[in-house]
Design a protein around this motif. Structure first.
Motif, PDB file in Angstrom:
ATOM      1  N   THR A 271      36.244   1.517 -31.225  1.00  0.00           N
ATOM      2  CA  THR A 271      34.937   0.972 -31.577  1.00  0.00           C
ATOM      3  C   THR A 271      34.086   0.888 -30.305  1.00  0.00           C
ATOM      4  O   THR A 271      34.492   1.353 -29.249  1.00  0.00           O
ATOM      5  CB  THR A 271      35.074  -0.425 -32.206  1.00  0.00           C
ATOM      6  OG1 THR A 271      35.422  -1.392 -31.184  1.00  0.00           O
ATOM      7  CG2 THR A 271      36.151  -0.430 -33.282  1.00  0.00           C
TER       8      THR A 271
ATOM      9  N   TYR B  95      40.190  -3.691 -43.223  1.00  0.00           N
ATOM     10  CA  TYR B  95      38.858  -4.176 -42.878  1.00  0.00           C
ATOM     11  C   TYR B  95      38.959  -4.960 -41.571  1.00  0.00           C
ATOM     12  O   TYR B  95      39.855  -5.792 -41.411  1.00  0.00           O
ATOM     13  CB  TYR B  95      38.297  -5.092 -43.956  1.00  0.00           C
ATOM     14  CG  TYR B  95      38.190  -4.469 -45.326  1.00  0.00           C
ATOM     15  CD1 TYR B  95      37.126  -3.635 -45.655  1.00  0.00           C
ATOM     16  CD2 TYR B  95      39.160  -4.717 -46.299  1.00  0.00           C
ATOM     17  CE1 TYR B  95      37.031  -3.061 -46.918  1.00  0.00           C
ATOM     18  CE2 TYR B  95      39.069  -4.151 -47.565  1.00  0.00           C
ATOM     19  CZ  TYR B  95      38.007  -3.329 -47.873  1.00  0.00           C
ATOM     20  OH  TYR B  95      37.915  -2.766 -49.119  1.00  0.00           O
TER      21      TYR B  95
ATOM     22  N   ASN C 123      29.738  -4.125 -35.817  1.00  0.00           N
ATOM     23  CA  ASN C 123      30.089  -3.413 -37.041  1.00  0.00           C
ATOM     24  C   ASN C 123      31.287  -4.029 -37.746  1.00  0.00           C
ATOM     25  O   ASN C 123      32.187  -4.589 -37.114  1.00  0.00           O
ATOM     26  CB  ASN C 123      30.418  -1.951 -36.728  1.00  0.00           C
ATOM     27  CG  ASN C 123      29.182  -1.134 -36.407  1.00  0.00           C
ATOM     28  OD1 ASN C 123      28.353  -0.885 -37.273  1.00  0.00           O
ATOM     29  ND2 ASN C 123      29.055  -0.730 -35.144  1.00  0.00           N
TER      30      ASN C 123
ATOM     31  N   TYR D   5      34.260  -2.483 -40.081  1.00  0.00           N
ATOM     32  CA  TYR D   5      34.843  -1.168 -40.329  1.00  0.00           C
ATOM     33  C   TYR D   5      35.818  -1.234 -41.491  1.00  0.00           C
ATOM     34  O   TYR D   5      36.510  -2.248 -41.693  1.00  0.00           O
ATOM     35  CB  TYR D   5      35.595  -0.672 -39.092  1.00  0.00           C
ATOM     36  CG  TYR D   5      34.720  -0.367 -37.904  1.00  0.00           C
ATOM     37  CD1 TYR D   5      34.179   0.906 -37.725  1.00  0.00           C
ATOM     38  CD2 TYR D   5      34.435  -1.343 -36.948  1.00  0.00           C
ATOM     39  CE1 TYR D   5      33.376   1.202 -36.623  1.00  0.00           C
ATOM     40  CE2 TYR D   5      33.639  -1.059 -35.848  1.00  0.00           C
ATOM     41  CZ  TYR D   5      33.113   0.214 -35.690  1.00  0.00           C
ATOM     42  OH  TYR D   5      32.318   0.502 -34.609  1.00  0.00           O
TER      43      TYR D   5
ATOM     44  N   LEU E 187      38.146   6.764 -41.122  1.00  0.00           N
ATOM     45  CA  LEU E 187      37.051   5.818 -41.357  1.00  0.00           C
ATOM     46  C   LEU E 187      36.424   6.083 -42.720  1.00  0.00           C
ATOM     47  O   LEU E 187      35.971   7.180 -43.011  1.00  0.00           O
ATOM     48  CB  LEU E 187      35.997   5.964 -40.256  1.00  0.00           C
ATOM     49  CG  LEU E 187      34.761   5.053 -40.386  1.00  0.00           C
ATOM     50  CD1 LEU E 187      35.156   3.592 -40.222  1.00  0.00           C
ATOM     51  CD2 LEU E 187      33.708   5.448 -39.341  1.00  0.00           C
TER      52      LEU E 187
ATOM     53  N   HIS F  28      31.322   2.097 -42.234  1.00  0.00           N
ATOM     54  CA  HIS F  28      31.096   0.935 -41.370  1.00  0.00           C
ATOM     55  C   HIS F  28      29.731   0.363 -41.711  1.00  0.00           C
ATOM     56  O   HIS F  28      28.819   1.081 -42.131  1.00  0.00           O
ATOM     57  CB  HIS F  28      31.198   1.298 -39.882  1.00  0.00           C
ATOM     58  CG  HIS F  28      30.104   2.181 -39.376  1.00  0.00           C
ATOM     59  ND1 HIS F  28      28.920   1.694 -38.876  1.00  0.00           N
ATOM     60  CD2 HIS F  28      30.019   3.532 -39.300  1.00  0.00           C
ATOM     61  CE1 HIS F  28      28.158   2.706 -38.505  1.00  0.00           C
ATOM     62  NE2 HIS F  28      28.796   3.831 -38.764  1.00  0.00           N
TER      63      HIS F  28
END
Length: 405
Positions: free
Chosen positions: A355, A371, A378, A380, A389, A392
């Protein structure tokens, strides 16, 4: 269509935040509030459904997000952030269709999980706030248990928010940033509900939940703060309380007496602010992160290190995030900006995702989705199996709280 809806939702949120900014800046001569409509305290785009995650951001908004798309269902600014220099560490707790959370404005809040509407707050808006609430609520048998930085644990009626009782040292130096564990044990041959919690005064406390009386307390080495939240599990037929401390130790106590478990010794290389996760199947194991850049798996009976899982940047990979263990995989976040998934048996890294900032948030794993929040602002959502992913969502501030859904 999907991109259009996401753009529309974010445009509405930007307008909402702008209204808050404008309303806070407009004043009459003499410093009196301007006669303008107040910015909305909450907004609703869609009703939330079972499985949708809830998460709190340092922008002062509690969010409900669609689990499939990541689009916003609703947001509520009632929680706020009364001190922008102090992180809000309380995370939402979902019980039934009510979301509970604490705030550093000195209140505990309850919201309708479907619409985001306010149900109650304690204390009432007209009453004097309690100390900042960075603890996460625990709800047991329709009672909300939560710690405060005024040195008290509060018990509230989960339906009405009415105060049942409060107890603790009642001084700010005994702040409870740790979140309580609540369970039933046998004390003097009587079944008793007990609240376990760590304090900044360097003690771990056990209180009788019915009377508020202290049952026992234990001092850490050097009386260092206990920010970690206790976990209670039955190991070797003994109800045991596990908790970390800033002295680098993980402690194991007899839940009834507060005595240290004989033969248990678990030490890391730095502070332990992560909260333990105890898995009792197979060899009972305590999983916890430490600020030395490792996640540890300790034998729950002896404290012996079964294995450790290292971040990619040594001590810079401090793990304040608390691990979640599902299906033999350890999910956690690190100050090195990464979200990790480790194989609990082999120690191998299953996947990582980088991140834009430290990951203090702890993961929620639900229906095959991980989560987690990041200080990059953010929230995610990843496939739990491979780390792909899914989406987000960008909030207006760091996300240190743990999502719940």
């Amino acid at each position: 269509m999907h991109l259009f809806m996401r753009s529309l939702a974010r445009s509405r949120l930007r307008l909402y935040l702008l209204l808050i900014l404008v309303s806070s800046m407009l004043t009459l001569v003499g410093g009196q509030p301007a006669s303008v409509a107040a910015a909305p305290r909450y907004f609703l785009h869609h009703h939330a459904h079972a499985g949708d995650p809830y998460v709190f951001s340092e922008d002062g908004i509690l969010y409900s997000l669609n689990a499939t798309t990541g689009l916003i269902n609703w947001g509520n600014n009632s929680v706020g952030n009364s001190n922008s220099t102090t992180f809000l560490d309380s995370s939402p707790t979902l019980v039934g269709r009510i979301v509970y959370i604490g705030s550093n404005d000195g209140h505990v809040y309850a919201f309708n999980a479907t619409t985001g509407a306010n149900i109650w707050q304690y204390p009432a808006a007209t009453a004097t706030p309690i100390g900042a609430v960075r603890s996460t609520p625990r709800v047991v048998s329709s009672i909300v248990y939560i710690g405060s930085e005024d040195g008290n644990v509060y018990e509230l009626n989960a339906t009405t928010g009415a105060l049942i009782r409060h107890f603790g040292p009642n001084v700010a130096t005994s702040a409870f940033d740790s979140s309580p564990a609540v369970t039933t044990v046998t004390v003097s041959k009587t079944s008793t509900t007990v609240v376990y919690i760590g304090s900044d005064d360097g003690h771990v406390y056990a209180f009788n939940a019915t009377t508020g009386a202290q049952i026992w307390s234990f001092p850490t080495v050097g009386l260092v703060p206990v920010k970690s939240s206790p976990a209670v599990a039955t190991v070797s037929r003994t109800q045991t309380v596990y908790v970390g401390a800033d002295d680098g130790n993980v402690y194991a106590f007899n839940a009834t007496t507060g005595a240290l478990i004989t033969g248990f010794s678990a030490t890391t290389g730095n502070s332990v602010r992560s909260s333990p996760t105890v898995v009792t199947t197979g060899t009972p194991t305590v999983y916890v992160g430490a600020d030395d850049g490792n996640v540890y798996a300790f034998n729950a009976s002896t404290g012996a290190i079964i294995r450790h899982f290292a971040g990619s940047k040594g001590a810079a990979s401090a793990f304040d995030s608390s691990p979640t263990v599902v299906g033999g995989i350890i999910y956690t976040g690190s100050n090195d900006h990464n979200v990790y998934a480790f194989n609990a048996t082999t120690g191998a890294t299953v996947w990582t995702f980088t991140t834009g900032d430290a990951v203090k948030s702890s993961p929620e794993v639900s229906r095959g989705i991980v989560y987690i929040g990041s200080n990059d602002g953010n929230v995610y959502a990843f496939n739990a199996s491979n780390g792909v992913l899914r989406w987000h969502y960008t909030t207006g501030g760091p996300v240190r709280s743990t999502p719940v859904g």
